[in-house]
Design a protein around this motif. Sequence first.
Motif, PDB file in Angstrom:
ATOM      1  N   VAL A 277       3.132   1.370 -13.273  1.00  0.00           N
ATOM      2  CA  VAL A 277       2.571   2.212 -12.225  1.00  0.00           C
ATOM      3  C   VAL A 277       2.307   1.337 -11.006  1.00  0.00           C
ATOM      4  CG1 VAL A 277       0.765   3.819 -11.558  1.00  0.00           C
ATOM      5  CG2 VAL A 277       1.494   3.697 -13.952  1.00  0.00           C
ATOM      6  N   ASN A 278       3.140   1.497 -10.000  1.00  0.00           N
ATOM      7  CA  ASN A 278       2.984   0.757  -8.747  1.00  0.00           C
ATOM      8  C   ASN A 278       2.018   1.535  -7.858  1.00  0.00           C
ATOM      9  OD1 ASN A 278       4.791  -1.615  -8.949  1.00  0.00           O
ATOM     10  ND2 ASN A 278       6.388  -0.072  -9.178  1.00  0.00           N
ATOM     11  N   ASN A 279       0.732   1.309  -8.107  1.00  0.00           N
ATOM     12  CA  ASN A 279      -0.306   2.040  -7.386  1.00  0.00           C
ATOM     13  C   ASN A 279      -0.803   1.299  -6.156  1.00  0.00           C
ATOM     14  OD1 ASN A 279      -2.809   3.876  -7.099  1.00  0.00           O
ATOM     15  ND2 ASN A 279      -3.681   1.849  -7.464  1.00  0.00           N
ATOM     16  N   ALA A 280      -0.829  -0.033  -6.210  1.00  0.00           N
ATOM     17  CA  ALA A 280      -1.358  -0.802  -5.077  1.00  0.00           C
ATOM     18  C   ALA A 280      -0.587  -0.466  -3.811  1.00  0.00           C
ATOM     19  CB  ALA A 280      -1.272  -2.296  -5.363  1.00  0.00           C
ATOM     20  N   GLY A 281      -1.312  -0.204  -2.749  1.00  0.00           N
ATOM     21  CA  GLY A 281      -0.680   0.145  -1.485  1.00  0.00           C
ATOM     22  C   GLY A 281      -1.728   0.525  -0.473  1.00  0.00           C
ATOM     23  N   GLY A 282      -1.281   1.064   0.630  1.00  0.00           N
ATOM     24  CA  GLY A 282      -2.206   1.379   1.706  1.00  0.00           C
ATOM     25  C   GLY A 282      -2.375   0.197   2.636  1.00  0.00           C
TER      26      GLY A 282
ATOM     27  N   ARG B 111       5.388  -6.394   9.141  1.00  0.00           N
ATOM     28  CA  ARG B 111       5.808  -7.228   8.003  1.00  0.00           C
ATOM     29  C   ARG B 111       4.806  -7.138   6.860  1.00  0.00           C
ATOM     30  NH1 ARG B 111       6.745 -11.053  12.287  1.00  0.00           N
ATOM     31  NH2 ARG B 111       8.962 -11.165  12.800  1.00  0.00           N
ATOM     32  N   GLN B 112       3.513  -7.230   7.179  1.00  0.00           N
ATOM     33  CA  GLN B 112       2.503  -7.152   6.139  1.00  0.00           C
ATOM     34  C   GLN B 112       2.521  -5.786   5.445  1.00  0.00           C
ATOM     35  OE1 GLN B 112      -1.534  -8.567   7.034  1.00  0.00           O
ATOM     36  NE2 GLN B 112      -0.705  -9.577   8.849  1.00  0.00           N
ATOM     37  N   MET B 113       2.688  -4.749   6.226  1.00  0.00           N
ATOM     38  CA  MET B 113       2.683  -3.407   5.651  1.00  0.00           C
ATOM     39  C   MET B 113       3.855  -3.217   4.694  1.00  0.00           C
ATOM     40  SD  MET B 113       0.725  -0.735   5.687  1.00  0.00           S
ATOM     41  CE  MET B 113      -0.182  -0.813   7.248  1.00  0.00           C
ATOM     42  N   PHE B 114       5.031  -3.667   5.094  1.00  0.00           N
ATOM     43  CA  PHE B 114       6.190  -3.539   4.213  1.00  0.00           C
ATOM     44  C   PHE B 114       6.077  -4.471   3.015  1.00  0.00           C
ATOM     45  CE2 PHE B 114       7.950  -0.763   7.201  1.00  0.00           C
ATOM     46  CZ  PHE B 114       9.152  -0.247   6.722  1.00  0.00           C
ATOM     47  N   GLU B 115       5.502  -5.645   3.204  1.00  0.00           N
ATOM     48  CA  GLU B 115       5.316  -6.575   2.093  1.00  0.00           C
ATOM     49  C   GLU B 115       4.465  -5.937   0.997  1.00  0.00           C
ATOM     50  OE1 GLU B 115       6.242  -9.968   0.168  1.00  0.00           O
ATOM     51  OE2 GLU B 115       6.737  -9.756   2.303  1.00  0.00           O
ATOM     52  N   PHE B 116       3.386  -5.295   1.401  1.00  0.00           N
ATOM     53  CA  PHE B 116       2.431  -4.740   0.446  1.00  0.00           C
ATOM     54  C   PHE B 116       2.906  -3.422  -0.145  1.00  0.00           C
ATOM     55  CE2 PHE B 116      -2.049  -3.036  -0.337  1.00  0.00           C
ATOM     56  CZ  PHE B 116      -2.211  -3.782  -1.494  1.00  0.00           C
ATOM     57  N   ASN B 117       3.477  -2.555   0.660  1.00  0.00           N
ATOM     58  CA  ASN B 117       3.788  -1.200   0.230  1.00  0.00           C
ATOM     59  C   ASN B 117       5.215  -0.998  -0.260  1.00  0.00           C
ATOM     60  OD1 ASN B 117       1.395   0.787   0.905  1.00  0.00           O
ATOM     61  ND2 ASN B 117       1.468  -0.711   2.558  1.00  0.00           N
ATOM     62  N   LEU B 118       6.113  -1.930   0.038  1.00  0.00           N
ATOM     63  CA  LEU B 118       7.507  -1.768  -0.390  1.00  0.00           C
ATOM     64  C   LEU B 118       8.031  -2.988  -1.135  1.00  0.00           C
ATOM     65  CD1 LEU B 118      10.038  -0.035  -0.517  1.00  0.00           C
ATOM     66  CD2 LEU B 118      10.679  -0.907   1.742  1.00  0.00           C
ATOM     67  N   PHE B 119       7.943  -4.161  -0.531  1.00  0.00           N
ATOM     68  CA  PHE B 119       8.546  -5.336  -1.156  1.00  0.00           C
ATOM     69  C   PHE B 119       7.859  -5.693  -2.472  1.00  0.00           C
ATOM     70  CE2 PHE B 119       9.697  -6.793   3.404  1.00  0.00           C
ATOM     71  CZ  PHE B 119      10.720  -5.865   3.444  1.00  0.00           C
ATOM     72  N   ALA B 120       6.527  -5.534  -2.555  1.00  0.00           N
ATOM     73  CA  ALA B 120       5.830  -5.817  -3.813  1.00  0.00           C
ATOM     74  C   ALA B 120       6.312  -4.886  -4.916  1.00  0.00           C
ATOM     75  CB  ALA B 120       4.323  -5.684  -3.619  1.00  0.00           C
TER      76      ALA B 120
END
Length: 268
Positions: free
Chosen positions: A84-89, A110-119
């Motif tokens: 479950v990939n819940n971390a985001g926002g 970059r930070q937003m995509f790192e946290f919400n997509l790349f992770a």
Amino acid sequence: MDLQLSGRVAIVTGASKGMGLAITRTLLEEGARVVAASRKSSPELDALAGPGLVHVAVDLMDPDAPGRLVERAVEEFGGLDILVNNAGGPPPGVSLPRFGFLTPNDDDWRQMFEFNLFAVVRAVRAAIPAMLERGGGSIVNISSTSARQPGTMNYDYTAAKAGLNTLTKGLSQEFGPQGIRVNTVSPGPVRTAWWTEEGGAADILAGATGADRDAVMDTIAPEMMNLTTGRLVDPQETADVVALLASPRSASTTGADLVVDGGFLKEL
């Protein structure tokens, strides 16, 4: 209804509070064993301690973190069935909403995509081999209704979540024949720390509207978003949907986007 989750092994990211905490608690109640991932624990997560729960302190902005989570699941419980990939926002240290396209700079994007997509990409990449060894599994990615109805705020966040939806569709096609189902759950505004923490969305909108933070959460935000239910979503309401998607009882559901939004989205 028995969700047939007893003994199954799950990873839940962002598990210390909000939706992640509710998802972790629900999966444990259904008999699953859970690797709960977050930067730090919380009293609420600690209260769930038992033989079926392992907390792993990780920062998902670290590219190696998802791989460590899967390794720990295999070490502790012998494999992996559910991710479950819940971390985001908002990424760590960031508050939303941000108004207007010109507000976020390149580093913000970059930070937003790192946290919400790349992770999420890295977590799925690490999880798939372990799931294939078990003959399949279920991946649930927490998206957002903002990905389907973007507006003039949080451009970087909505774009990242739209990318997550596209990723999920592709994964469901590629790995469905091998027994791995991949779905998204798209919450609307959920009463989590994003809203309730000091400096969070409630405070930002209170400053913009001249109202107090409680009025924002109880009345103003639901009215602004035209929520049919007239209230923000409860985290447990999202957790229940995630548990159903994680379950073998949803064996024919893949590539789907289940919306839990209080009636925010109005289109067909």
